[in-house]
Design an enzyme around this catalytic site. Structure first.
Site, PDB file in Angstrom:
ATOM      1  N   PRO A 235       0.836  -1.209   0.000  1.00 12.47           N
ATOM      2  CA  PRO A 235       0.000   0.000   0.000  1.00 12.47           C
ATOM      3  C   PRO A 235       0.863   1.249   0.000  1.00 12.47           C
ATOM      4  O   PRO A 235       1.773   1.392   0.810  1.00 12.47           O
ATOM      5  CB  PRO A 235      -0.802  -0.131   1.301  1.00 12.47           C
ATOM      6  CG  PRO A 235      -0.849  -1.596   1.567  1.00 12.47           C
ATOM      7  CD  PRO A 235       0.477  -2.122   1.086  1.00 12.47           C
ATOM      8  N   GLU A 236       0.585   2.155  -0.924  1.00 14.26           N
ATOM      9  CA  GLU A 236       1.349   3.389  -1.021  1.00 14.26           C
ATOM     10  C   GLU A 236       0.576   4.526  -0.355  1.00 14.26           C
ATOM     11  O   GLU A 236      -0.477   4.321   0.239  1.00 14.26           O
ATOM     12  CB  GLU A 236       1.676   3.689  -2.477  1.00 14.26           C
ATOM     13  CG  GLU A 236       2.621   2.650  -3.088  1.00 14.26           C
ATOM     14  CD  GLU A 236       3.312   3.144  -4.340  1.00 14.26           C
ATOM     15  OE1 GLU A 236       3.420   4.381  -4.526  1.00 14.26           O
ATOM     16  OE2 GLU A 236       3.755   2.306  -5.148  1.00 14.26           O
TER      17      GLU A 236
END
Length: 276
Positions: free
Chosen positions: A2-3
């Site tokens: 997840p960014e």
């Protein structure tokens, strides 16, 4: 992994149900994730009121009235489940309020949590060396010009350096460089001011658009409500090797196809005609 947009989406989703609530109980279903859970975690936040939620780079923050903040990192596959219908063997940390249950679920256990005095958040090791937030006022063309001056390393790799800009990841750097027309292999010190003037808004635009879309939902990621984000449908270059460039000006000039190279062990996608 997840960014930043996925973490921001997660924080906003949690805030709808957790902000202002009192934590009734905290359950640890194992002693660790990537790292051991902090000593005294259960006692520190059980009974505490949540005073706000936030994000720093790719880390989520849960602040409490006891001047203590819980830092969480989602690792490769972590996510918060809100009011799950049933328990899951990968729910490693469970927080309960009067009305809701929040389960930190992470099958691969690359995520982690830490507990820090709120007043000392800026001194937490990872935060103390970070550059400005890409969505904050600190990210300017002047900042990048100073940070990149004389650097021979590729601009793509420099933008992934958390000391230069906090929270940028591979997907969004590829997309921002495309929007700004900058080749990922160009030396950082050779990215001139007009290009930096385009790059800063390009970074903000791609991140804000992804947040609005709920993230990219690559592999195992999903929002707290279980829904998948759909920014991946908007990728201009990421993952599109061999496909035609979508930019009209490129097509009008005879067209080009997206190429992929490897930089620092990570793939970079770009249009050789649009990015110089």
């Amino acid at each position: 992994m997840p960014e930043l947009p996925e973490v921001e989406t997660t924080v906003r989703g949690l805030a709808r149900f957790l902000d202002g609530e009192r934590i009734q109980s905290v359950t640890l279903n194992r002693p660790d994730m990537r790292f051991p859970f902090p000593d005294g975690l259960v006692q520190a936040i059980s009974g505490a009121q949540v005073t706000g939620l936030g994000r720093r780079a790719k880390y989520g923050l849960i602040h409490t009235a006891r001047d203590t903040s819980l830092i969480f990192h989602l690792g490769m596959s972590g996510r918060w489940r809100i009011d799950p219908e049933e328990a899951d063997k990968h729910d490693h940390l469970v927080i309960t309020t009067a009305d809701h249950v929040f389960a930190l679920n992470d099958p691969r256990r690359f995520g982690f949590v830490d507990l820090v005095d709120t007043a000392k958040l800026d001194k937490w090791p990872a935060f103390s060396v970070m550059g400005p937030e890409p969505l904050g006022d600190g990210l300017t063309a002047d900042h990048l010009r100073a940070a990149l001056k004389g650097r021979k390393q590729a601009i793509k790799l420099l933008l992934l350096d958390q000391r230069i800009v906090a929270g940028l990841g591979n997907i969004y750097v590829c997309e921002a460089l495309f929007r700004a027309g900058i080749h990922p292999k160009r030396a950082g010190g050779k990215v001139w001011r007009p290009a930096l003037d385009k790059l800063v808004p390009a970074i903000r635009e791609v991140l804000l658009q992804s947040i609005e879309d709920g993230g990219s939902s690559l592999r195992d990621y999903a929002r707290p409500d279980g829904e998948l984000g759909y920014f991946a449908t908007r990728f201009a270059v990421y993952g599109r090797e061999g496909e035609s460039c979508l930019r009209d000006t490129c097509a009008n000039a005879g067209g080009s196809v997206i190429r992929r190279i490897v930089q620092g062990g990570r793939s970079s996608w770009f249009c050789p005609k649009c990015q110089r």
